[in-house]
Design a protein around this motif. Structure first.
Motif, PDB file in Angstrom:
ATOM      1  N   LEU A 173      -8.562  10.332  -6.532  1.00 19.71           N
ATOM      2  CA  LEU A 173      -8.841   8.895  -6.570  1.00 19.71           C
ATOM      3  C   LEU A 173      -8.101   8.244  -7.732  1.00 19.71           C
ATOM      4  O   LEU A 173      -7.557   7.145  -7.613  1.00 19.71           O
ATOM      5  CB  LEU A 173     -10.348   8.664  -6.702  1.00 19.71           C
ATOM      6  N   GLY A 174      -8.076   8.940  -8.876  1.00 21.05           N
ATOM      7  CA  GLY A 174      -7.362   8.401 -10.031  1.00 21.05           C
ATOM      8  C   GLY A 174      -5.886   8.196  -9.764  1.00 21.05           C
ATOM      9  O   GLY A 174      -5.270   7.240 -10.268  1.00 21.05           O
ATOM     10  N   GLY A 175      -5.263   9.092  -8.966  1.00 28.25           N
ATOM     11  CA  GLY A 175      -3.863   8.932  -8.611  1.00 28.25           C
ATOM     12  C   GLY A 175      -3.631   7.724  -7.726  1.00 28.25           C
ATOM     13  O   GLY A 175      -2.595   7.054  -7.822  1.00 28.25           O
ATOM     14  N   ALA A 176      -4.593   7.423  -6.843  1.00 32.96           N
ATOM     15  CA  ALA A 176      -4.491   6.228  -5.999  1.00 32.96           C
ATOM     16  C   ALA A 176      -4.589   4.964  -6.850  1.00 32.96           C
ATOM     17  O   ALA A 176      -3.809   4.020  -6.686  1.00 32.96           O
ATOM     18  CB  ALA A 176      -5.595   6.245  -4.943  1.00 32.96           C
ATOM     19  N   LEU A 177      -5.548   4.938  -7.781  1.00 38.32           N
ATOM     20  CA  LEU A 177      -5.704   3.768  -8.643  1.00 38.32           C
ATOM     21  C   LEU A 177      -4.503   3.595  -9.565  1.00 38.32           C
ATOM     22  O   LEU A 177      -4.097   2.471  -9.876  1.00 38.32           O
ATOM     23  CB  LEU A 177      -6.989   3.890  -9.461  1.00 38.32           C
ATOM     24  N   ALA A 178      -3.927   4.725 -10.012  1.00 42.13           N
ATOM     25  CA  ALA A 178      -2.742   4.652 -10.864  1.00 42.13           C
ATOM     26  C   ALA A 178      -1.573   4.001 -10.123  1.00 42.13           C
ATOM     27  O   ALA A 178      -0.810   3.221 -10.705  1.00 42.13           O
ATOM     28  CB  ALA A 178      -2.357   6.049 -11.332  1.00 42.13           C
ATOM     29  N   GLN A 179      -1.431   4.300  -8.829  1.00 43.73           N
ATOM     30  CA  GLN A 179      -0.375   3.670  -8.038  1.00 43.73           C
ATOM     31  C   GLN A 179      -0.594   2.167  -7.920  1.00 43.73           C
ATOM     32  O   GLN A 179       0.346   1.371  -8.015  1.00 43.73           O
ATOM     33  CB  GLN A 179      -0.320   4.300  -6.646  1.00 43.73           C
ATOM     34  N   CYS A 180      -1.854   1.769  -7.717  1.00 39.76           N
ATOM     35  CA  CYS A 180      -2.169   0.340  -7.623  1.00 39.76           C
ATOM     36  C   CYS A 180      -1.846  -0.364  -8.940  1.00 39.76           C
ATOM     37  O   CYS A 180      -1.284  -1.469  -8.946  1.00 39.76           O
ATOM     38  CB  CYS A 180      -3.652   0.149  -7.279  1.00 39.76           C
ATOM     39  N   ALA A 181      -2.191   0.284 -10.071  1.00 38.29           N
ATOM     40  CA  ALA A 181      -1.909  -0.316 -11.375  1.00 38.29           C
ATOM     41  C   ALA A 181      -0.410  -0.411 -11.614  1.00 38.29           C
ATOM     42  O   ALA A 181       0.084  -1.408 -12.169  1.00 38.29           O
ATOM     43  CB  ALA A 181      -2.578   0.509 -12.475  1.00 38.29           C
ATOM     44  N   ALA A 206      -2.742  12.882  -5.023  1.00 37.94           N
ATOM     45  CA  ALA A 206      -3.205  11.531  -4.694  1.00 37.94           C
ATOM     46  C   ALA A 206      -3.034  11.212  -3.214  1.00 37.94           C
ATOM     47  O   ALA A 206      -2.054  11.624  -2.588  1.00 37.94           O
ATOM     48  CB  ALA A 206      -2.442  10.512  -5.524  1.00 37.94           C
ATOM     49  N   PRO A 207      -3.959  10.457  -2.649  1.00 38.19           N
ATOM     50  CA  PRO A 207      -3.808   9.994  -1.268  1.00 38.19           C
ATOM     51  C   PRO A 207      -2.844   8.816  -1.209  1.00 38.19           C
ATOM     52  O   PRO A 207      -2.527   8.202  -2.238  1.00 38.19           O
ATOM     53  CB  PRO A 207      -5.231   9.547  -0.900  1.00 38.19           C
ATOM     54  N   PRO A 208      -2.360   8.467  -0.017  1.00 39.28           N
ATOM     55  CA  PRO A 208      -1.488   7.295   0.114  1.00 39.28           C
ATOM     56  C   PRO A 208      -2.285   6.007  -0.073  1.00 39.28           C
ATOM     57  O   PRO A 208      -3.465   5.941   0.270  1.00 39.28           O
ATOM     58  CB  PRO A 208      -0.942   7.415   1.538  1.00 39.28           C
ATOM     59  N   VAL A 209      -1.636   4.972  -0.612  1.00 36.82           N
ATOM     60  CA  VAL A 209      -2.310   3.684  -0.827  1.00 36.82           C
ATOM     61  C   VAL A 209      -1.694   2.575   0.011  1.00 36.82           C
ATOM     62  O   VAL A 209      -2.241   1.479   0.080  1.00 36.82           O
ATOM     63  CB  VAL A 209      -2.270   3.282  -2.316  1.00 36.82           C
ATOM     64  N   VAL A 210      -0.552   2.854   0.656  1.00 38.67           N
ATOM     65  CA  VAL A 210       0.152   1.844   1.445  1.00 38.67           C
ATOM     66  C   VAL A 210      -0.081   2.115   2.924  1.00 38.67           C
ATOM     67  O   VAL A 210       0.008   3.261   3.374  1.00 38.67           O
ATOM     68  CB  VAL A 210       1.662   1.852   1.134  1.00 38.67           C
ATOM     69  N   LEU A 211      -0.352   1.064   3.690  1.00 39.31           N
ATOM     70  CA  LEU A 211      -0.603   1.204   5.123  1.00 39.31           C
ATOM     71  C   LEU A 211       0.577   0.629   5.906  1.00 39.31           C
ATOM     72  O   LEU A 211       0.674  -0.580   6.108  1.00 39.31           O
ATOM     73  CB  LEU A 211      -1.909   0.493   5.512  1.00 39.31           C
ATOM     74  N   GLY A 212       1.487   1.495   6.301  1.00 35.39           N
ATOM     75  CA  GLY A 212       2.604   1.084   7.137  1.00 35.39           C
ATOM     76  C   GLY A 212       3.920   0.975   6.401  1.00 35.39           C
ATOM     77  O   GLY A 212       3.976   0.584   5.230  1.00 35.39           O
ATOM     78  N   GLU A 213       5.005   1.338   7.097  1.00 35.86           N
ATOM     79  CA  GLU A 213       6.341   1.302   6.511  1.00 35.86           C
ATOM     80  C   GLU A 213       6.757  -0.118   6.136  1.00 35.86           C
ATOM     81  O   GLU A 213       7.432  -0.335   5.119  1.00 35.86           O
ATOM     82  CB  GLU A 213       7.356   1.901   7.487  1.00 35.86           C
ATOM     83  N   LYS A 214       6.377  -1.111   6.932  1.00 35.69           N
ATOM     84  CA  LYS A 214       6.749  -2.490   6.619  1.00 35.69           C
ATOM     85  C   LYS A 214       6.131  -2.932   5.293  1.00 35.69           C
ATOM     86  O   LYS A 214       6.759  -3.650   4.506  1.00 35.69           O
ATOM     87  CB  LYS A 214       6.322  -3.432   7.754  1.00 35.69           C
ATOM     88  N   SER A 215       4.914  -2.493   5.052  1.00 41.95           N
ATOM     89  CA  SER A 215       4.266  -2.841   3.789  1.00 41.95           C
ATOM     90  C   SER A 215       4.982  -2.178   2.622  1.00 41.95           C
ATOM     91  O   SER A 215       5.140  -2.780   1.555  1.00 41.95           O
ATOM     92  CB  SER A 215       2.796  -2.413   3.818  1.00 41.95           C
TER      93      SER A 215
END
Length: 559
Positions: free
Chosen positions: A268-276, A306-315
């Motif tokens: 979860l921390g890796g997902a939040l790190a990507q968002c930050a 970490a899990p992926p945080v982006v939904l879709g290639e266009k995003s």
């Protein structure tokens, strides 16, 4: 330093350990943080009544009654120089020892900020007697790093984007020697994994961390990123800590300009790190400050397991336009980790519950990773062990040895685990797990156990269970009250606490006699506990009292 770099990834994994340690320190009951009764089980009636009672005592609002009311001390920042024992391991070694290590000791200043980014007053406690008795002088700072802990919430969903449960989420640490700011987020904590997964998947209830995890496929469109679709669970959790994180970064840097900013976290921390990372590189985090130093600072993210945080290639394409090119996100993970959505997950080695995580919550069509993926070939365990930080550490150490063609010093491991059994033989209540040496374990437990469980908290915890032990009333035989729940065992506990207090006084004349009497009282409680083994709520009352007594005796009696 060029990126990606396995040595830097190993260092970031140590920062992840630091964040997990801070979380454990924030738990009011770190040795039993999720009100789990002693024993396995996904649905526990007595436990549910305890949680309802806690919500009532806390005066919780209705929209957060679905969460486990995990109690945190949010008015006392974690202390880098203190150790803590946390019940979060698995199997034969269910307890984790967090002792101050090199990173912890390198911090010369630390503080915390609340959700609004306001300073939390530091509580100064004088305990020179304890310092001499427990050898705490050995954990003094030996470096110049500045640390500021920040808070956030987990549990927000697409339908309830503001209803979450607050906790310490991580820390911003500035290293003046490297001119580097490291921002680390903690990973998920869940108590019973099976129960947490079931409740989060079905009702978005239970552990707030897992509610966030299980809402990773629900989308949120972020306007400042051209409506790119991100994981709602992860983005809402990150957004909740923006104010606190920004204040923590400014406090850690203390007017200095870093040459490098690294975001990191495990799971979860890796997902939040990507968002930050996204929010700094192309968004609003430290917007005014970063705009002035953008051309002088390198920014990247080490996302571990970490899990992926982006939904879709266009995003993903939209995000890369906003941050000015390919994302500087480096994923280190086991090839068999379902959380990372690796294509090499061995489903044959996964339990039915973990198959749900690996298959149904990670379809291959929508989520995608930012940046570069670096699988660790020396990781061989199947999921869920593949996700554990200890396995990732093994893979990183193997990769570094191959890349550098030279030996490394002895690996201290990610976190020592051990079995803590208050009902075991006197003097043999703590047994080290894995390769952890008994002598080394004892030396650190001497300090950490004493600061992990107190008489006051053990009493409150035990009384809380006693208040709900009567049961639902539907079937009297289901929740029969053990005769001494409100009597002899609690009296024995009070007497034993008094004896422990005397044992810690080196000037008393009754130490030898008190130790013998304490043993007798403890054995009396063990008999009561064993008599209640079929009743999980009653068992937990005795268990938490025994935790305190054994921890205190074990810690103070080591020579």
């Amino acid at each position: 330093m060029p990126h990606p770099d396995a040595q830097t990834a190993l260092e970031m994994l140590e920062y992840c350990r630091f964040a997990y340690k801070a979380y454990a320190q924030g738990c009011v009951y770190p040795m039993d943080p999720f009100y789990e009764s002693h024993g396995a089980g996904m649905w526990q009636g007595a436990r549910d009544r305890v949680l309802a009672q806690v919500h009532k005592l806390l005066g919780s609002e209705a929209d957060i009654h679905k969460f486990d009311p995990i109690e945190y001390d949010l008015r006392t920042p974690p202390n880098p120089r203190s150790g803590v024992v946390y019940r979060g391991g698995t199997g034969a070694s269910p307890y984790i020892l967090f002792q101050p290590r090199e990173l912890d000791r390198s911090i010369s200043f630390s503080k915390g900020v609340d959700l609004e980014g306001e300073d939390i007053p530091i509580k100064v406690q004088e305990f020179f007697g304890e310092r001499t008795l427990l050898g705490l002088e050995h954990s003094e700072a030996s470096g110049s790093k500045r640390c500021c802990y920040f808070q956030g919430k987990t549990g927000m969903t697409q339908t309830h984007p503001t209803a979450g449960w607050p906790s310490w989420m991580g820390a911003a640490i500035y290293d003046p020697d490297l001119e580097r700011l490291t921002v680390v987020f903690r990973g998920s904590r869940s108590g019973s994994g099976g129960r947490a997964l079931g409740q989060a998947l079905v009702n978005s209830a239970g552990s707030p961390d897992w509610v966030t995890d299980m809402n990773h496929l629900k989308e949120v469109r972020v306007g400042r990123f051209s409506n790119a679709k991100l994981s709602a669970g992860f983005w809402y959790a990150y957004a909740s800590c923006q104010e606190s994180l920004a204040a923590a970064c400014l406090e850690a840097m203390h007017g200095r300009v870093p040459r490098e900013i690294i975001f990191t976290g495990h799971s979860l921390g890796g997902a939040l790190a990507q968002c930050a990372y996204l929010d700094l590189a192309g968004g609003e985090l430290l917007e005014k400050v970063y705009a002035k130093i953008k051309n002088r600072v390198r920014v990247c993210c080490y996302a571990i397991s970490a899990p992926p945080v982006v939904l879709g290639e266009k995003s993903r394409e939209k995000l890369e336009l906003h941050i000015g090119g390919p994302a500087q996100v480096f994923h280190y993970f086991s090839p068999y980790d379902a959380v990372h959505n690796s294509k090499k997950v061995k489903t044959s080695g996964v339990t039915a519950v973990n198959s749900v995580v690996g298959v149904f919550t990670h379809p291959l069509t929508s989520p995608c990773h930012l940046g570069q993926e670096i699988p660790l070939k020396d990781c061989t365990l199947a999921f869920p062990d593949a996700h554990e930080p200890e396995e990732v550490r093994k893979g990183l150490v193997g990769l570094i040895r191959k890349e550098s063609h030279m030996g490394l010093p002895a690996d201290p491991g990610f976190w020592p685990t051990f079995d803590f059994n208050p009902t075991g033989a006197w003097g043999a209540s703590v047994r080290p797990g894995g390769d952890w040496a008994a002598e080394a374990l004892a030396a650190h437990l001497k300090i950490a156990l004493i600061t992990s469980v107190s008489e006051e908290r053990a009493r409150v915890r035990a009384r809380l269970w006693a208040d709900v032990v009567k049961g639902s009333g539907k079937k009297k035989a289901d929740y029969e009250i053990v005769d001494d729940t409100d009597g002899a065992s609690f009296d024995a506990f009070a007497d034993a606490c008094g004896l422990v207090s005397e044992l810690s006084n080196p000037f008393t004349d009754n130490r030898s006699r008190n130790k013998t009497q304490l043993r007798a009282l403890r054995n009396e409680m063990i008999k009561s506990y064993q008599g209640a083994s079929g009743h999980k709520a009653s068992s937990s009352v005795y268990f938490v009292m025994l935790q305190y007594l054994t921890a205190a005796q074990y810690g103070l009696d080591i020579v």
